[in-house]
Design a protein around this motif. Structure first.
Motif, mmCIF file in Angstrom:
data_model
loop_
_atom_site.group_PDB
_atom_site.id
_atom_site.type_symbol
_atom_site.label_atom_id
_atom_site.label_comp_id
_atom_site.label_asym_id
_atom_site.label_seq_id
_atom_site.Cartn_x
_atom_site.Cartn_y
_atom_site.Cartn_z
ATOM 1 N N GLU A 115 0.869 -1.189 0.000
ATOM 2 C CA GLU A 115 0.000 0.000 0.000
ATOM 3 C C GLU A 115 0.900 1.232 0.000
ATOM 4 N N ILE A 116 0.871 1.976 -1.086
ATOM 5 C CA ILE A 116 1.766 3.125 -1.196
ATOM 6 C C ILE A 116 1.134 4.421 -0.737
ATOM 7 N N ILE A 117 -0.196 4.448 -0.690
ATOM 8 C CA ILE A 117 -0.846 5.712 -0.349
ATOM 9 C C ILE A 117 -1.081 5.761 1.152
ATOM 10 N N LYS A 118 -0.370 6.668 1.810
ATOM 11 C CA LYS A 118 -0.604 6.892 3.238
ATOM 12 C C LYS A 118 -1.638 7.999 3.359
ATOM 13 N N LYS A 119 -2.410 7.923 4.420
ATOM 14 C CA LYS A 119 -3.408 8.955 4.664
ATOM 15 C C LYS A 119 -3.109 9.562 6.029
ATOM 16 N N LEU A 120 -2.923 10.867 6.056
ATOM 17 C CA LEU A 120 -2.634 11.539 7.317
ATOM 18 C C LEU A 120 -3.756 11.254 8.305
ATOM 19 N N GLY A 121 -3.381 10.861 9.522
ATOM 20 C CA GLY A 121 -4.374 10.584 10.554
ATOM 21 C C GLY A 121 -4.758 9.116 10.656
ATOM 22 N N GLU A 122 -4.227 8.268 9.760
ATOM 23 C CA GLU A 122 -4.537 6.840 9.809
ATOM 24 C C GLU A 122 -3.288 6.040 10.138
ATOM 25 N N ASP A 123 -3.469 4.914 10.824
ATOM 26 C CA ASP A 123 -2.382 3.985 11.148
ATOM 27 C C ASP A 123 -1.225 4.669 11.872
ATOM 28 N N GLY A 124 -1.534 5.603 12.764
ATOM 29 C CA GLY A 124 -0.487 6.258 13.544
ATOM 30 C C GLY A 124 0.341 7.267 12.764
ATOM 31 N N PHE A 125 -0.047 7.549 11.515
ATOM 32 C CA PHE A 125 0.695 8.511 10.694
ATOM 33 C C PHE A 125 0.110 9.895 10.962
ATOM 34 N N ASP A 126 0.708 10.585 11.935
ATOM 35 C CA ASP A 126 0.170 11.873 12.347
ATOM 36 C C ASP A 126 0.926 13.031 11.697
ATOM 37 N N LEU A 127 0.521 14.244 12.031
ATOM 38 C CA LEU A 127 1.115 15.430 11.409
ATOM 39 C C LEU A 127 2.625 15.504 11.666
ATOM 40 N N ASP A 128 3.056 15.147 12.882
ATOM 41 C CA ASP A 128 4.496 15.178 13.196
ATOM 42 C C ASP A 128 5.275 14.207 12.318
ATOM 43 N N ALA A 129 4.746 12.989 12.142
ATOM 44 C CA ALA A 129 5.419 11.990 11.297
ATOM 45 C C ALA A 129 5.469 12.461 9.844
ATOM 46 N N PHE A 130 4.394 13.074 9.394
ATOM 47 C CA PHE A 130 4.335 13.598 8.021
ATOM 48 C C PHE A 130 5.376 14.701 7.822
ATOM 49 N N ILE A 131 5.442 15.652 8.757
ATOM 50 C CA ILE A 131 6.408 16.750 8.654
ATOM 51 C C ILE A 131 7.836 16.196 8.657
ATOM 52 N N ARG A 132 8.084 15.197 9.520
ATOM 53 C CA ARG A 132 9.429 14.578 9.556
ATOM 54 C C ARG A 132 9.764 13.950 8.205
ATOM 55 N N GLN A 133 8.781 13.258 7.616
ATOM 56 C CA GLN A 133 9.017 12.578 6.334
ATOM 57 C C GLN A 133 9.376 13.572 5.233
ATOM 58 N N ILE A 134 8.592 14.647 5.090
ATOM 59 C CA ILE A 134 8.838 15.572 3.975
ATOM 60 C C ILE A 134 9.999 16.528 4.251
ATOM 61 N N SER A 135 10.459 16.578 5.512
ATOM 62 C CA SER A 135 11.556 17.487 5.874
ATOM 63 C C SER A 135 12.913 16.801 5.896
ATOM 64 N N ASP A 136 12.947 15.486 5.706
ATOM 65 C CA ASP A 136 14.184 14.712 5.815
ATOM 66 C C ASP A 136 15.102 15.000 4.629
ATOM 67 N N THR A 137 16.185 15.734 4.892
ATOM 68 C CA THR A 137 17.091 16.140 3.813
ATOM 69 C C THR A 137 17.889 14.964 3.251
ATOM 70 N N SER A 138 17.941 13.843 3.976
ATOM 71 C CA SER A 138 18.696 12.690 3.469
ATOM 72 C C SER A 138 17.817 11.743 2.652
ATOM 73 N N ASP A 139 16.507 12.006 2.613
ATOM 74 C CA ASP A 139 15.579 11.140 1.886
ATOM 75 C C ASP A 139 15.502 11.607 0.439
ATOM 76 N N ARG A 140 15.976 10.760 -0.475
ATOM 77 C CA ARG A 140 16.051 11.149 -1.884
ATOM 78 C C ARG A 140 14.755 10.825 -2.643
ATOM 79 N N ARG A 141 13.811 10.161 -1.970
ATOM 80 C CA ARG A 141 12.545 9.847 -2.652
ATOM 81 C C ARG A 141 11.766 11.128 -2.919
#
Length: 102
Positions: A9-35
């Motif tokens: 499942e590639i589509i994450k939905k904010l607010g589901e399965d423990g994927f909260d706003l903090d986790a989302f911000i961390r994901q898109i702010s990670d300068t080492s993540d090349r995806r």
């Protein structure tokens, strides 16, 4: 029986399965993540927004190593205060792209 290859499942939905706003911000702010992080900002009543989900699933099966190269997150406009402030209520799909923290 024959084992079927399970599609991740590639589509994450904010607010589901423990994927909260903090986790989302961390994901898109990670300068080492090349995806490439594709963010679909939507409202529940936006038909064209909901119609994009099958398109993302089609990308997943047609793009080689999609999961290693991209993430897709659906963010309800009201769940992210920054998006709520930045984007007016609309029935048009809106996409943001982040890579290496930008």
């Amino acid at each position: 029986g024959v084992a079927m290859a399970r599609t991740v499942e590639i589509i994450k939905k904010l607010g589901e399965d423990g994927f909260d706003l903090d986790a989302f911000i961390r994901q898109i702010s990670d300068t080492s993540d090349r995806r490439l992080h594709i963010v679909d900002v939507y409202t529940e009543w936006c038909g064209p927004c909901m119609a994009m989900v099958p398109q993302f699933r089609a990308l997943q099966t047609s793009v080689d190593q999609f999961e290693e190269r991209c993430t897709v997150t659906q963010v309800a406009r009201g769940l992210n205060p920054a998006y709520k402030e930045r984007f007016p209520l609309t029935s048009k799909p809106r996409f943001l792209f982040y890579q290496e923290g930008e």
